[in-house]
Write an enzyme that holds these catalytic residues in place. Structure first.
Site, PDB file in Angstrom:
ATOM      1  N   ASP A   1      87.956 159.182  80.067  1.00  0.00           N
ATOM      2  CA  ASP A   1      87.689 160.344  81.881  1.00  0.00           C
ATOM      3  C   ASP A   1      86.548 161.084  81.511  1.00  0.00           C
ATOM      4  O   ASP A   1      85.875 160.606  81.048  1.00  0.00           O
ATOM      5  CB  ASP A   1      88.790 160.898  82.023  1.00  0.00           C
ATOM      6  CG  ASP A   1      89.242 162.134  81.269  1.00  0.00           C
ATOM      7  OD1 ASP A   1      88.826 162.626  80.309  1.00  0.00           O
ATOM      8  OD2 ASP A   1      90.168 162.561  81.524  1.00  0.00           O
TER       9      ASP A   1
ATOM     10  N   ASN B   1      91.943 165.208  79.387  1.00  0.00           N
ATOM     11  CA  ASN B   1      93.264 165.972  80.049  1.00  0.00           C
ATOM     12  C   ASN B   1      94.562 165.447  79.250  1.00  0.00           C
ATOM     13  O   ASN B   1      95.704 165.591  78.986  1.00  0.00           O
ATOM     14  CB  ASN B   1      93.322 165.951  81.161  1.00  0.00           C
ATOM     15  CG  ASN B   1      94.046 163.773  81.376  1.00  0.00           C
ATOM     16  OD1 ASN B   1      93.880 163.700  80.711  1.00  0.00           O
ATOM     17  ND2 ASN B   1      93.812 163.575  82.745  1.00  0.00           N
TER      18      ASN B   1
ATOM     19  N   ASP C   1      96.488 162.465  78.696  1.00  0.00           N
ATOM     20  CA  ASP C   1      96.690 161.385  78.760  1.00  0.00           C
ATOM     21  C   ASP C   1      96.440 160.194  78.150  1.00  0.00           C
ATOM     22  O   ASP C   1      97.393 159.220  78.115  1.00  0.00           O
ATOM     23  CB  ASP C   1      96.773 160.953  80.625  1.00  0.00           C
ATOM     24  CG  ASP C   1      95.214 160.470  80.779  1.00  0.00           C
ATOM     25  OD1 ASP C   1      93.956 160.741  79.689  1.00  0.00           O
ATOM     26  OD2 ASP C   1      94.846 160.714  82.228  1.00  0.00           O
TER      27      ASP C   1
ATOM     28  N   ASP D   1      88.956 161.350  75.927  1.00  0.00           N
ATOM     29  CA  ASP D   1      90.017 162.166  77.163  1.00  0.00           C
ATOM     30  C   ASP D   1      89.613 163.582  77.098  1.00  0.00           C
ATOM     31  O   ASP D   1      89.374 164.105  76.222  1.00  0.00           O
ATOM     32  CB  ASP D   1      91.143 161.267  76.373  1.00  0.00           C
ATOM     33  CG  ASP D   1      92.388 162.021  77.164  1.00  0.00           C
ATOM     34  OD1 ASP D   1      92.277 162.272  78.282  1.00  0.00           O
ATOM     35  OD2 ASP D   1      93.250 162.389  77.069  1.00  0.00           O
TER      36      ASP D   1
ATOM     37  N   ASP E   1      78.003 150.123  86.200  1.00  0.00           N
ATOM     38  CA  ASP E   1      78.596 148.999  86.362  1.00  0.00           C
ATOM     39  C   ASP E   1      78.297 148.315  87.637  1.00  0.00           C
ATOM     40  O   ASP E   1      79.154 148.749  88.800  1.00  0.00           O
ATOM     41  CB  ASP E   1      79.489 148.472  85.872  1.00  0.00           C
ATOM     42  CG  ASP E   1      79.218 147.326  85.088  1.00  0.00           C
ATOM     43  OD1 ASP E   1      79.007 145.797  85.209  1.00  0.00           O
ATOM     44  OD2 ASP E   1      79.952 147.518  83.338  1.00  0.00           O
TER      45      ASP E   1
ATOM     46  N   HIS F   1      81.422 145.497  74.821  1.00  0.00           N
ATOM     47  CA  HIS F   1      82.443 145.706  75.257  1.00  0.00           C
ATOM     48  C   HIS F   1      82.990 144.481  75.682  1.00  0.00           C
ATOM     49  O   HIS F   1      84.282 145.128  75.599  1.00  0.00           O
ATOM     50  CB  HIS F   1      82.912 146.786  77.128  1.00  0.00           C
ATOM     51  CG  HIS F   1      81.863 145.845  77.792  1.00  0.00           C
ATOM     52  ND1 HIS F   1      80.752 145.753  77.854  1.00  0.00           N
ATOM     53  CD2 HIS F   1      83.027 145.198  79.039  1.00  0.00           C
ATOM     54  CE1 HIS F   1      80.581 145.103  79.198  1.00  0.00           C
ATOM     55  NE2 HIS F   1      81.609 144.761  79.873  1.00  0.00           N
ATOM     56  N   ASP F   2      82.120 142.995  75.467  1.00  0.00           N
ATOM     57  CA  ASP F   2      82.673 142.149  75.410  1.00  0.00           C
ATOM     58  C   ASP F   2      82.827 141.912  73.943  1.00  0.00           C
ATOM     59  O   ASP F   2      83.074 139.957  73.939  1.00  0.00           O
ATOM     60  CB  ASP F   2      82.007 141.482  76.396  1.00  0.00           C
ATOM     61  CG  ASP F   2      82.651 140.850  78.106  1.00  0.00           C
ATOM     62  OD1 ASP F   2      83.264 142.686  78.332  1.00  0.00           O
ATOM     63  OD2 ASP F   2      81.404 141.806  78.936  1.00  0.00           O
TER      64      ASP F   2
HETATM   65  O1  TEU Z   1      80.945 139.388  82.096  1.00  0.00           O
HETATM   66  C1  TEU Z   1      80.853 138.394  81.779  1.00  0.00           C
HETATM   67  C2  TEU Z   1      80.767 137.417  80.961  1.00  0.00           C
HETATM   68  O2  TEU Z   1      80.621 135.938  81.062  1.00  0.00           O
HETATM   69  C3  TEU Z   1      82.360 137.244  80.440  1.00  0.00           C
HETATM   70  O3  TEU Z   1      82.916 136.667  80.563  1.00  0.00           O
HETATM   71  C4  TEU Z   1      81.902 136.940  78.560  1.00  0.00           C
HETATM   72  O4  TEU Z   1      81.829 135.786  78.781  1.00  0.00           O
HETATM   73  C5  TEU Z   1      83.519 137.180  77.617  1.00  0.00           C
HETATM   74  O5  TEU Z   1      83.613 138.484  78.331  1.00  0.00           O
HETATM   75  C6  TEU Z   1      82.535 137.249  76.278  1.00  0.00           C
HETATM   76  O6  TEU Z   1      83.564 137.576  75.670  1.00  0.00           O
HETATM   77  C7  TEU Z   1      81.359 140.601  82.357  1.00  0.00           C
HETATM   78  C8  TEU Z   1      82.309 142.032  82.150  1.00  0.00           C
HETATM   79  O7  TEU Z   1      81.429 142.735  80.769  1.00  0.00           O
HETATM   80  C9  TEU Z   1      83.236 141.585  81.164  1.00  0.00           C
HETATM   81  O8  TEU Z   1      83.463 142.586  80.802  1.00  0.00           O
HETATM   82  C10 TEU Z   1      84.032 141.170  82.171  1.00  0.00           C
HETATM   83  O9  TEU Z   1      85.699 140.621  81.753  1.00  0.00           O
HETATM   84  C11 TEU Z   1      83.530 139.798  83.401  1.00  0.00           C
HETATM   85  O10 TEU Z   1      82.211 140.401  83.725  1.00  0.00           O
HETATM   86  C12 TEU Z   1      84.216 140.359  84.745  1.00  0.00           C
HETATM   87  O11 TEU Z   1      83.883 141.234  85.692  1.00  0.00           O
END
Ligand code: TEU
Length: 561
Positions: A29, A23, A25, A21, A98, A332-333
């Site tokens: 960013d 700023n 908040d 970050d 993305d 991130h997933d």
């Molecule tokens: O993820 C696609 C996806 O299939 C996810 O649902 C995945 O199975 C799940 O996150 C596993 O924990 C992409 C992006 O990476 C995700 O962040 C998004 O939420 C999703 O598409 C929808 O755009």
């Protein structure tokens, strides 16, 4: 195989909301990213993948886009984005955006116009279907739980399709106007200087000709929407759409693209990432999928180091001679890789983190680091479900409750897979909010930030961070590049539990990479004599004429004569 500009690069994923970050908040960013560019350059990474920064209500943290050609004010301005493009270019780095085009946001003007007139031209951008006897058109379960259909407000007979959350209506790619919009938008960004795209959830754009019920597979009476991916018409359509994107946007710009592809069968690998494939590369999710259960996260099994090795090696072999997979231990997933693949008692041990790093970074393919991975960040703790932001985790928590688990058990079972584990702010320092913000972070910092942070490791010999730098330097070293970037791959002693070892050979050099992913010493017989130890994670390995003796959690790279 023809060589491409991106093949010897190292990639780094930024999830902007939690990176830095600028700023106060509490939300990361683009100016924050600018502030860390020199750090990233010194780390040795070249290609930065930015998770979405487009204008968005952030219902799925930016994967719900309301304007593909604007930046969300929470992340900055278009001028900031242009500055980022200029500043990365000046440093010989690249930015990859993305590309989220399976769906947009329900707040996108296309969807707003479609709602106003579902029978009009914008209605044809989406999937509007009539319900069946007061029920949704099909029984598909969305990726995040619940039906994929939501009623169109004010029209109780009509529904729209969303494979993800309610605020992410799916775009209908059979409509040539949708494809034209996407191609134009992609070219617009590439013309602006973006080097390429990470292509989100892309397998879902190919849909069957007729949307119909599948056999229910959970107590909710619904069926996994992923079943449609096996439909031959859906698959054929997917290939056609991807070929158009490649021919009309990616290829003319010589762009770097990496697909989020979960379900290719080996026969498709050539089509996706071979010579003139749809994408430059695609992620290898084999290890991330290991142990998954059709029942949901509450039933998933935790992989160990051997499972990680076996998945990664099988993928490497499948891609050998075909193309470059992109290697990750987290994103991130996904939960943090060290928490996921290392045994629980070792997941905080810097030696173990380094041993895992050596494998991922030196496998064939393209290494992707996820923000904070280089400092050994781990999963966080969730005091209650209220501390969870992620829509996916909340759906999985509901599935666990529905399966009969108590709230405490349900939380414990889903917490270790939560996407929020990787979404806590990056731990830069041991100061206020880990140096992420001067204000209140939008999501709680992982409590271990006083020990695990970048500042404590910067320039410190033996730290996880410095080891990542040495791995990157080794991969880029002209002497070893032929072997480590373009060279062959041969697994070694894959039956030896707790050991991940392989040979990379090319350009007249043979390198053995050996990582002890266990708390016991390991002997590694080598297919040659050691000429030189190129790298070791801790101290020096034991050496005999034709073997390495690795201490617990020790990794080494040696050149063989
Ligand atoms: O993820 C696609 C996806 O299939 C996810 O649902 C995945 O199975 C799940 O996150 C596993 O924990 C992409 C992006 O990476 C995700 O962040 C998004 O939420 C999703 O598409 C929808 O755009």
């Amino acid at each position: 195989m023809e060589r491409k500009w991106w093949q010897d690069k190292v990639c780094y994923q930024i999830w902007p909301k939690s990176f830095q970050d600028s700023n106060g908040d509490g939300v990361g960013d683009i100016p924050g990213i600018l502030r860390r560019l020199d750090y990233l350059k010194e780390l040795g990474v070249d290609i930065l993948w930015l998770s979405p920064v487009y204008k968005s209500p952030l219902a799925d943290e930016g994967y719900d886009i309301a304007d593909y050609r604007d930046i969300d004010p929470r992340f900055g301005t278009m001028e900031d984005m242009e500055r980022l493009l200029a500043e990365t270019k000046r440093r010989g780095m690249y930015v990859v955006m993305d590309l989220v085009v399976n769906h947009c946001s329900d707040e996108h003007p296309w969807f707003q116009q479609a709602l106003a007139d579902p029978e009009g031209p914008y209605g044809k951008y989406f999937y509007f279907r009539k319900g069946k006897n007061g029920a949704p058109p099909t029984n598909w379960r969305s990726y995040f739980g619940g039906s994929v259909w939501s009623p169109v407000p004010g029209r109780d007979d009509l529904y729209y399709l969303h494979l993800f959350c309610q605020k992410q209506p799916d775009l209908d790619w059979e409509n040539p106007a949708v494809r034209r919009e996407v191609v134009e938008m992609v070219n617009w960004w590439l013309d602006k200087g973006v080097a390429g795209f990470r292509v989100d959830a892309i397998v879902n754009i190919g849909k069957p000709a007729v949307l119909e019920d599948y056999a229910p597979d959970r107590p909710d009476g619904l069926a996994d929407c992923r079943k449609m991916l096996a439909d031959p018409v859906a698959r054929r359509r997917l290939h056609g759409y991807l070929a158009q994107l490649r021919d009309e946007a990616f290829a003319p710009h010589n762009a770097f693209t990496v697909g989020e592809v979960f379900d290719t069968d080996p026969a498709e690998l050539q089509l996706f990432i071979g010579q003139n494939g749809f994408f430059s590369s695609m992620f290898d999710f084999a290890a991330a999928c290991w142990g998954g259960s059709p029942k949901g996260w509450y039933d998933a099994k935790k992989p160990g180091p051997d499972n990680y090795r076996d998945c990664a090696f099988a993928s490497a072999r499948a891609a050998d001679g075909v193309g470059f997979l992109s290697n990750i231990i987290e994103n991130h997933d996904e939960p943090r890789g060290v928490s996921r693949y290392l045994p629980e008692e070792a997941s905080g041990d810097p030696r173990a983190k380094k041993a895992l790093a050596a494998v991922q970074m030196l496998l064939p393919g393209l290494p992707f680091l996820y923000q904070g991975q280089e400092a050994g960040m781990t999963n966080t703790v969730f005091p209650s479900i209220d501390a969870v932001d992620d829509v996916n985790t909340r759906g999985e928590y509901a599935a666990a409750l529905a399966a009969g688990f108590s709230p405490d058990e349900a939380l414990a079972r889903v917490a270790r897979w939560s996407r929020d584990n990787a979404r806590t702010p990056v731990q830069w320092t041991a100061d206020h909010a880990a140096g992420f913000t001067t204000g209140t972070p939008w999501m709680a910092v992982n409590p271990n930030y006083t020990q695990v942070n970048v500042a404590a490791q910067q320039g410190v010999e033996g730290s996880v961070l410095e080891f990542y730098k040495s791995l990157i330097r080794l991969r880029k070293n002209d002497k070893y590049k032929e072997a480590l970037v373009w060279g062959g791959f041969e697994p070694l002693h894959q039956d030896q539990s707790g050991l991940a070892a392989f040979v990379r050979a090319g350009g007249g050099r043979t390198l053995a990479v050996a990582s002890n992913l266990s708390g016991e010493p390991q002997r590694v017989d080598l297919p040659g004599t050691t000429k030189e130890v190129l790298l070791c994670s801790d101290g020096a390995p034991g050496l005999t004429d034709d073997a390495l003796i690795l201490a617990p959690w020790q990794a080494a790279v040696v050149e063989l004569a």
